[in-house]
Design a protein around this motif. Structure first.
Motif, PDB file in Angstrom:
ATOM      1  N   LEU A  56       0.806  -1.219   0.000  1.00  5.99           N
ATOM      2  CA  LEU A  56       0.000   0.000   0.000  1.00  5.99           C
ATOM      3  C   LEU A  56       0.842   1.273   0.000  1.00  5.99           C
ATOM      4  O   LEU A  56       0.357   2.326  -0.400  1.00  5.99           O
ATOM      5  N   HIS A  57       2.099   1.197   0.426  1.00  6.09           N
ATOM      6  CA  HIS A  57       2.951   2.389   0.496  1.00  6.09           C
ATOM      7  C   HIS A  57       3.680   2.675  -0.811  1.00  6.09           C
ATOM      8  O   HIS A  57       3.923   3.832  -1.137  1.00  6.09           O
ATOM      9  N   THR A  58       4.042   1.630  -1.529  1.00  4.71           N
ATOM     10  CA  THR A  58       4.807   1.825  -2.767  1.00  4.71           C
ATOM     11  C   THR A  58       3.965   1.596  -4.020  1.00  4.71           C
ATOM     12  O   THR A  58       4.387   1.990  -5.111  1.00  4.71           O
ATOM     13  N   GLY A  59       2.826   0.944  -3.869  1.00  8.15           N
ATOM     14  CA  GLY A  59       1.997   0.609  -5.022  1.00  8.15           C
ATOM     15  C   GLY A  59       2.522  -0.585  -5.815  1.00  8.15           C
ATOM     16  O   GLY A  59       1.956  -0.961  -6.839  1.00  8.15           O
ATOM     17  N   HIS A  87       9.670   0.250   3.350  1.00  9.29           N
ATOM     18  CA  HIS A  87       9.432   1.339   2.383  1.00  9.29           C
ATOM     19  C   HIS A  87      10.031   2.662   2.851  1.00  9.29           C
ATOM     20  O   HIS A  87      10.234   3.557   2.053  1.00  9.29           O
ATOM     21  N   ARG A  88      10.374   2.772   4.121  1.00 14.11           N
ATOM     22  CA  ARG A  88      10.971   4.008   4.627  1.00 14.11           C
ATOM     23  C   ARG A  88      12.467   4.076   4.323  1.00 14.11           C
ATOM     24  O   ARG A  88      12.985   5.108   3.937  1.00 14.11           O
ATOM     25  N   GLY A 121       5.462  -4.825   6.076  1.00 19.61           N
ATOM     26  CA  GLY A 121       6.190  -6.077   5.917  1.00 19.61           C
ATOM     27  C   GLY A 121       7.449  -6.015   6.769  1.00 19.61           C
ATOM     28  O   GLY A 121       7.379  -5.840   7.987  1.00 19.61           O
ATOM     29  N   TYR A 122       8.603  -6.086   6.095  1.00 22.49           N
ATOM     30  CA  TYR A 122       9.869  -5.978   6.819  1.00 22.49           C
ATOM     31  C   TYR A 122      10.043  -4.554   7.338  1.00 22.49           C
ATOM     32  O   TYR A 122       9.676  -3.580   6.677  1.00 22.49           O
ATOM     33  N   ARG A 123      10.614  -4.443   8.550  1.00 22.91           N
ATOM     34  CA  ARG A 123      10.995  -3.147   9.119  1.00 22.91           C
ATOM     35  C   ARG A 123      12.448  -3.233   9.562  1.00 22.91           C
ATOM     36  O   ARG A 123      12.811  -4.147  10.308  1.00 22.91           O
ATOM     37  N   SER A 124      13.247  -2.294   9.149  1.00 27.38           N
ATOM     38  CA  SER A 124      14.635  -2.242   9.621  1.00 27.38           C
ATOM     39  C   SER A 124      14.619  -1.896  11.110  1.00 27.38           C
ATOM     40  O   SER A 124      13.655  -1.315  11.611  1.00 27.38           O
ATOM     41  N   ASN A 128      11.881   0.471  12.997  1.00 21.77           N
ATOM     42  CA  ASN A 128      11.092  -0.063  14.111  1.00 21.77           C
ATOM     43  C   ASN A 128      11.296   0.777  15.372  1.00 21.77           C
ATOM     44  O   ASN A 128      10.335   1.055  16.092  1.00 21.77           O
ATOM     45  N   ALA A 129      12.538   1.200  15.633  1.00 23.02           N
ATOM     46  CA  ALA A 129      12.813   2.027  16.810  1.00 23.02           C
ATOM     47  C   ALA A 129      12.071   3.355  16.714  1.00 23.02           C
ATOM     48  O   ALA A 129      11.470   3.818  17.696  1.00 23.02           O
ATOM     49  N   ALA A 130      12.089   3.979  15.539  1.00 26.63           N
ATOM     50  CA  ALA A 130      11.388   5.250  15.360  1.00 26.63           C
ATOM     51  C   ALA A 130       9.879   5.064  15.547  1.00 26.63           C
ATOM     52  O   ALA A 130       9.216   5.893  16.179  1.00 26.63           O
TER      53      ALA A 130
END
Length: 193
Positions: A56-59, A87-88, A121-124, A128-130
């Motif tokens: 949903l964030h990148t399409g 995606h961040r 999905g995956y979070r670095s 995740n800390a932010a």
């Protein structure tokens, strides 16, 4: 006095003079019990596993067979990992194939063929800390950082039904976030919230 009725490997014990209705109820109950393993056996004979995802964030989308003839397909797994990347930050991480299997099984259980909408999905670790500082619902040691968790919804399937289907698999964690319109599934210990 009782009599034993044998029917195709089923034993039904009836009282002498038992009503036909009680006998039919017992037979139907036994048939229902026998049908459940047959449904799971049908799923276990799958020769190809497919998944369809929309970030949903990148399409970005991926629709692919990721498992065939008893093996995961490395190129398909890489395509899935790209769509599920953070995606961040843009970081790509290995995704636990069991997580993809859970989504594929959810398709089977819900009868849906629509693509999963991916909220996260995956979070670095940095992402995740932010997020955990901004939102107290984000776990500091989230399985998202290990590629073992995903937040999803499935168009056409009410969220409560998707949650119930995920819980019925007894295969990992299931979180329910109706206000944000997604469920969380992961390949960790079985637990629900």
């Amino acid at each position: 006095m009782s009599e034993l009725i044998m029917t195709d490997n089923l034993e039904i014990l009836t009282e002498q003079g038992a009503s036909r209705r009680r006998l039919l109820q017992a037979g139907l109950g036994a048939c229902a019990l026998l049908a459940m393993p047959a449904a799971n056996a049908a799923y276990s004979r799958v020769y190809e596993k497919r998944v369809s995802l929309l970030n949903l964030h990148t399409g970005e989308r991926v629709r692919t067979a990721y498992w065939e003839q008893g093996k995961y397909i490395p190129e398909a797994l890489r395509a899935i990992e790209k769509v599920l990347r953070d995606h961040r930050s843009g970081d790509i991480h290995l995704i636990d194939p069991r997580l993809i299997d859970l989504m594929q099984h959810l398709h089977y259980k819900t009868g849906s063929s629509k693509e999963f909408q991916v909220v996260s999905g995956y979070r670095s670790p940095a992402t995740n800390a932010a997020l955990s500082v901004q939102n107290h619902g984000v776990a500091k040691n989230s399985l998202h950082m290990q590629g073992k968790a995903i937040d999803i919804r499935l168009p056409g399937v009410p969220l409560r039904i998707l949650r119930r289907a995920a819980m019925s698999m007894h295969a990992g964690g299931v979180g329910y976030y109706p206000k944000s319109n997604f469920i969380h599934i992961d390949t960790g210990n079985v637990r629900y919230w």
